[in-house]
Scaffold this motif. Structure first.
Motif, PDB file in Angstrom:
ATOM      1  N   SER A  31      23.532 114.578   6.992  1.00 36.65           N
ATOM      2  CA  SER A  31      23.693 115.307   5.666  1.00 36.65           C
ATOM      3  C   SER A  31      22.905 116.423   5.673  1.00 36.65           C
ATOM      4  O   SER A  31      22.950 117.603   5.197  1.00 36.65           O
ATOM      5  CB  SER A  31      23.609 114.488   4.355  1.00 36.65           C
ATOM      6  N   TRP A  32      21.390 116.361   6.200  1.00 30.98           N
ATOM      7  CA  TRP A  32      20.531 117.311   6.503  1.00 30.98           C
ATOM      8  C   TRP A  32      20.958 118.490   7.542  1.00 30.98           C
ATOM      9  O   TRP A  32      21.122 119.613   7.348  1.00 30.98           O
ATOM     10  CB  TRP A  32      19.245 116.836   6.968  1.00 30.98           C
ATOM     11  N   TYR A  33      21.501 117.976   8.559  1.00 37.84           N
ATOM     12  CA  TYR A  33      22.228 118.915   9.351  1.00 37.84           C
ATOM     13  C   TYR A  33      23.347 119.580   8.868  1.00 37.84           C
ATOM     14  O   TYR A  33      23.146 120.741   9.040  1.00 37.84           O
ATOM     15  CB  TYR A  33      22.681 118.098  10.738  1.00 37.84           C
ATOM     16  N   CYS A  34      24.315 119.041   8.066  1.00 36.82           N
ATOM     17  CA  CYS A  34      25.282 119.747   7.543  1.00 36.82           C
ATOM     18  C   CYS A  34      24.760 120.705   6.514  1.00 36.82           C
ATOM     19  O   CYS A  34      25.402 121.824   6.334  1.00 36.82           O
ATOM     20  CB  CYS A  34      26.234 118.791   7.070  1.00 36.82           C
ATOM     21  N   ALA A  35      23.632 120.208   5.841  1.00 37.53           N
ATOM     22  CA  ALA A  35      23.106 121.283   4.788  1.00 37.53           C
ATOM     23  C   ALA A  35      22.625 122.574   5.272  1.00 37.53           C
ATOM     24  O   ALA A  35      22.727 123.611   4.728  1.00 37.53           O
ATOM     25  CB  ALA A  35      22.145 120.421   3.966  1.00 37.53           C
ATOM     26  N   GLY A  36      22.160 122.574   6.436  1.00 44.20           N
ATOM     27  CA  GLY A  36      21.545 123.879   7.066  1.00 44.20           C
ATOM     28  C   GLY A  36      22.569 124.857   7.935  1.00 44.20           C
ATOM     29  O   GLY A  36      22.315 125.658   8.479  1.00 44.20           O
ATOM     30  N   LEU A  37      24.053 124.329   7.692  1.00 42.36           N
ATOM     31  CA  LEU A  37      24.787 124.995   8.425  1.00 42.36           C
ATOM     32  C   LEU A  37      25.095 126.482   8.181  1.00 42.36           C
ATOM     33  O   LEU A  37      25.463 126.384   6.889  1.00 42.36           O
ATOM     34  CB  LEU A  37      26.242 124.386   8.701  1.00 42.36           C
ATOM     35  N   PRO A  38      24.834 127.602   8.810  1.00 43.83           N
ATOM     36  CA  PRO A  38      25.017 128.961   8.158  1.00 43.83           C
ATOM     37  C   PRO A  38      26.633 129.269   8.082  1.00 43.83           C
ATOM     38  O   PRO A  38      27.389 128.651   8.805  1.00 43.83           O
ATOM     39  CB  PRO A  38      24.555 129.660   9.355  1.00 43.83           C
ATOM     40  N   GLU A  39      27.064 129.929   6.996  1.00 46.30           N
ATOM     41  CA  GLU A  39      28.249 130.496   7.088  1.00 46.30           C
ATOM     42  C   GLU A  39      28.887 130.879   8.320  1.00 46.30           C
ATOM     43  O   GLU A  39      28.041 131.775   9.009  1.00 46.30           O
ATOM     44  CB  GLU A  39      28.481 131.549   5.905  1.00 46.30           C
ATOM     45  N   HIS A  51      28.997 125.495  -1.754  1.00 46.77           N
ATOM     46  CA  HIS A  51      27.881 125.402  -3.000  1.00 46.77           C
ATOM     47  C   HIS A  51      27.624 123.859  -3.224  1.00 46.77           C
ATOM     48  O   HIS A  51      26.694 123.790  -4.082  1.00 46.77           O
ATOM     49  CB  HIS A  51      28.434 126.344  -4.083  1.00 46.77           C
ATOM     50  N   LEU A  52      28.287 123.222  -2.715  1.00 49.97           N
ATOM     51  CA  LEU A  52      28.238 121.749  -2.696  1.00 49.97           C
ATOM     52  C   LEU A  52      26.931 121.082  -2.130  1.00 49.97           C
ATOM     53  O   LEU A  52      26.623 121.372  -1.175  1.00 49.97           O
ATOM     54  CB  LEU A  52      29.360 120.800  -2.728  1.00 49.97           C
ATOM     55  N   ASP A  53      26.166 120.094  -2.868  1.00 50.43           N
ATOM     56  CA  ASP A  53      25.156 119.344  -2.086  1.00 50.43           C
ATOM     57  C   ASP A  53      25.787 118.404  -1.056  1.00 50.43           C
ATOM     58  O   ASP A  53      27.125 117.961  -1.131  1.00 50.43           O
ATOM     59  CB  ASP A  53      24.721 118.379  -3.129  1.00 50.43           C
ATOM     60  N   THR A  54      25.092 118.362   0.116  1.00 50.03           N
ATOM     61  CA  THR A  54      25.863 117.510   1.213  1.00 50.03           C
ATOM     62  C   THR A  54      25.516 116.415   1.186  1.00 50.03           C
ATOM     63  O   THR A  54      25.698 115.511   2.096  1.00 50.03           O
ATOM     64  CB  THR A  54      25.480 118.081   2.557  1.00 50.03           C
ATOM     65  N   ARG A  55      24.841 115.668   0.356  1.00 49.52           N
ATOM     66  CA  ARG A  55      24.223 114.107   0.315  1.00 49.52           C
ATOM     67  C   ARG A  55      25.443 113.120   0.490  1.00 49.52           C
ATOM     68  O   ARG A  55      25.325 112.182   0.954  1.00 49.52           O
ATOM     69  CB  ARG A  55      23.485 113.775  -1.012  1.00 49.52           C
ATOM     70  N   THR A  56      26.745 113.642   0.316  1.00 49.46           N
ATOM     71  CA  THR A  56      27.609 112.586   0.353  1.00 49.46           C
ATOM     72  C   THR A  56      28.406 112.546   1.924  1.00 49.46           C
ATOM     73  O   THR A  56      29.254 111.793   2.427  1.00 49.46           O
ATOM     74  CB  THR A  56      28.897 113.018  -0.323  1.00 49.46           C
ATOM     75  N   ILE A  57      27.834 113.393   3.027  1.00 46.80           N
ATOM     76  CA  ILE A  57      28.009 113.578   4.214  1.00 46.80           C
ATOM     77  C   ILE A  57      27.480 112.140   4.675  1.00 46.80           C
ATOM     78  O   ILE A  57      26.210 112.296   4.824  1.00 46.80           O
ATOM     79  CB  ILE A  57      27.635 114.699   5.042  1.00 46.80           C
ATOM     80  N   THR A  58      28.172 111.383   5.318  1.00 45.67           N
ATOM     81  CA  THR A  58      27.738 110.265   5.935  1.00 45.67           C
ATOM     82  C   THR A  58      27.610 110.103   7.635  1.00 45.67           C
ATOM     83  O   THR A  58      28.336 111.201   8.196  1.00 45.67           O
ATOM     84  CB  THR A  58      28.446 108.799   5.656  1.00 45.67           C
ATOM     85  N   LYS A  59      26.929 109.400   8.042  1.00 40.11           N
ATOM     86  CA  LYS A  59      26.929 109.611   9.611  1.00 40.11           C
ATOM     87  C   LYS A  59      28.586 109.206  10.319  1.00 40.11           C
ATOM     88  O   LYS A  59      29.023 109.859  11.016  1.00 40.11           O
ATOM     89  CB  LYS A  59      26.335 107.974   9.984  1.00 40.11           C
ATOM     90  N   GLU A  60      29.539 108.332   9.456  1.00 39.35           N
ATOM     91  CA  GLU A  60      30.629 108.332   9.827  1.00 39.35           C
ATOM     92  C   GLU A  60      31.403 109.533   9.776  1.00 39.35           C
ATOM     93  O   GLU A  60      32.265 109.957  10.627  1.00 39.35           O
ATOM     94  CB  GLU A  60      31.315 107.136   9.295  1.00 39.35           C
ATOM     95  N   GLU A  94      19.416 117.522  -1.976  1.00 38.35           N
ATOM     96  CA  GLU A  94      18.344 117.270  -2.792  1.00 38.35           C
ATOM     97  C   GLU A  94      17.022 116.668  -2.002  1.00 38.35           C
ATOM     98  O   GLU A  94      15.917 116.773  -1.952  1.00 38.35           O
ATOM     99  CB  GLU A  94      18.673 116.599  -3.698  1.00 38.35           C
ATOM    100  N   SER A  95      17.604 115.743  -1.004  1.00 39.66           N
ATOM    101  CA  SER A  95      16.537 114.780  -0.391  1.00 39.66           C
ATOM    102  C   SER A  95      15.916 115.895   0.654  1.00 39.66           C
ATOM    103  O   SER A  95      14.460 115.649   0.887  1.00 39.66           O
ATOM    104  CB  SER A  95      16.985 113.428   0.224  1.00 39.66           C
ATOM    105  N   PHE A  96      16.408 116.868   1.158  1.00 50.10           N
ATOM    106  CA  PHE A  96      15.944 117.836   2.081  1.00 50.10           C
ATOM    107  C   PHE A  96      14.893 118.380   1.446  1.00 50.10           C
ATOM    108  O   PHE A  96      13.567 118.617   1.709  1.00 50.10           O
ATOM    109  CB  PHE A  96      16.906 118.473   2.967  1.00 50.10           C
ATOM    110  N   ARG A  97      15.361 118.874   0.332  1.00 57.90           N
ATOM    111  CA  ARG A  97      14.502 119.867  -0.589  1.00 57.90           C
ATOM    112  C   ARG A  97      13.145 119.203  -0.793  1.00 57.90           C
ATOM    113  O   ARG A  97      11.945 119.564  -0.703  1.00 57.90           O
ATOM    114  CB  ARG A  97      15.149 120.354  -1.937  1.00 57.90           C
ATOM    115  N   ARG A  98      13.227 117.627  -1.254  1.00 59.07           N
ATOM    116  CA  ARG A  98      12.300 116.820  -1.847  1.00 59.07           C
ATOM    117  C   ARG A  98      11.154 116.799  -0.606  1.00 59.07           C
ATOM    118  O   ARG A  98      10.035 116.875  -0.740  1.00 59.07           O
ATOM    119  CB  ARG A  98      12.531 115.607  -2.357  1.00 59.07           C
ATOM    120  N   PHE A  99      11.871 116.498   0.684  1.00 59.10           N
ATOM    121  CA  PHE A  99      11.037 116.322   1.963  1.00 59.10           C
ATOM    122  C   PHE A  99      10.177 117.694   2.338  1.00 59.10           C
ATOM    123  O   PHE A  99       9.020 117.627   2.625  1.00 59.10           O
ATOM    124  CB  PHE A  99      11.964 116.032   3.124  1.00 59.10           C
TER     125      PHE A  99
END
Length: 109
Positions: A31-39, A51-60, A94-99
């Motif tokens: 989910s962190w990898y997906c969060a940083g993908l540029p347009e 614009h959505l949080d990527t926290r729902t992206i799972t390994k699967e 969110e978890s990437f931001r906190r990290f």
């Protein structure tokens, strides 16, 4: 569970560990990898709507998308890292931001 509860559980099992040294992060780092993908990136569809949080992206989900493209998971992750946009990732996950706030920001002057 939230990070505080998870930390408390770990401290019960490992009471000798300093609580400040325990950091709870998202288990599915994809989910962190997906969060940083540029347009416009070819793997941008993994991040769904920009614009959505990527926290729902799972390994699967990540692996299924990679397999659909007949690509290597490791090669795909390296490709994403080459153009990873940290500021975009901070907004989308969110978890990437906190990290970043806890471990990286204190290191930068």
């Amino acid at each position: 569970p939230c990070a505080t509860v998870a930390r408390e559980k770990l401290l019960k099992v490992f009471p000798q560990v300093d609580a400040d040294r325990i950091q709870i992060v998202k288990a599915e780092i994809e989910s962190w990898y997906c969060a940083g993908l540029p347009e416009g990136h070819r793997w941008r569809s993994l991040a769904r709507q920009p614009h959505l949080d990527t926290r729902t992206i799972t390994k699967e989900v990540f692996e299924a998308a990679v397999l659909r493209e007949s690509a290597s998971k490791i090669a795909t992750m390296l490709e994403i890292l080459e153009c990873f946009d940290r500021e975009v990732a901070i907004r989308r996950n969110e978890s990437f931001r906190r990290f970043i706030e806890k471990f990286i920001s204190p290191l930068t002057p």
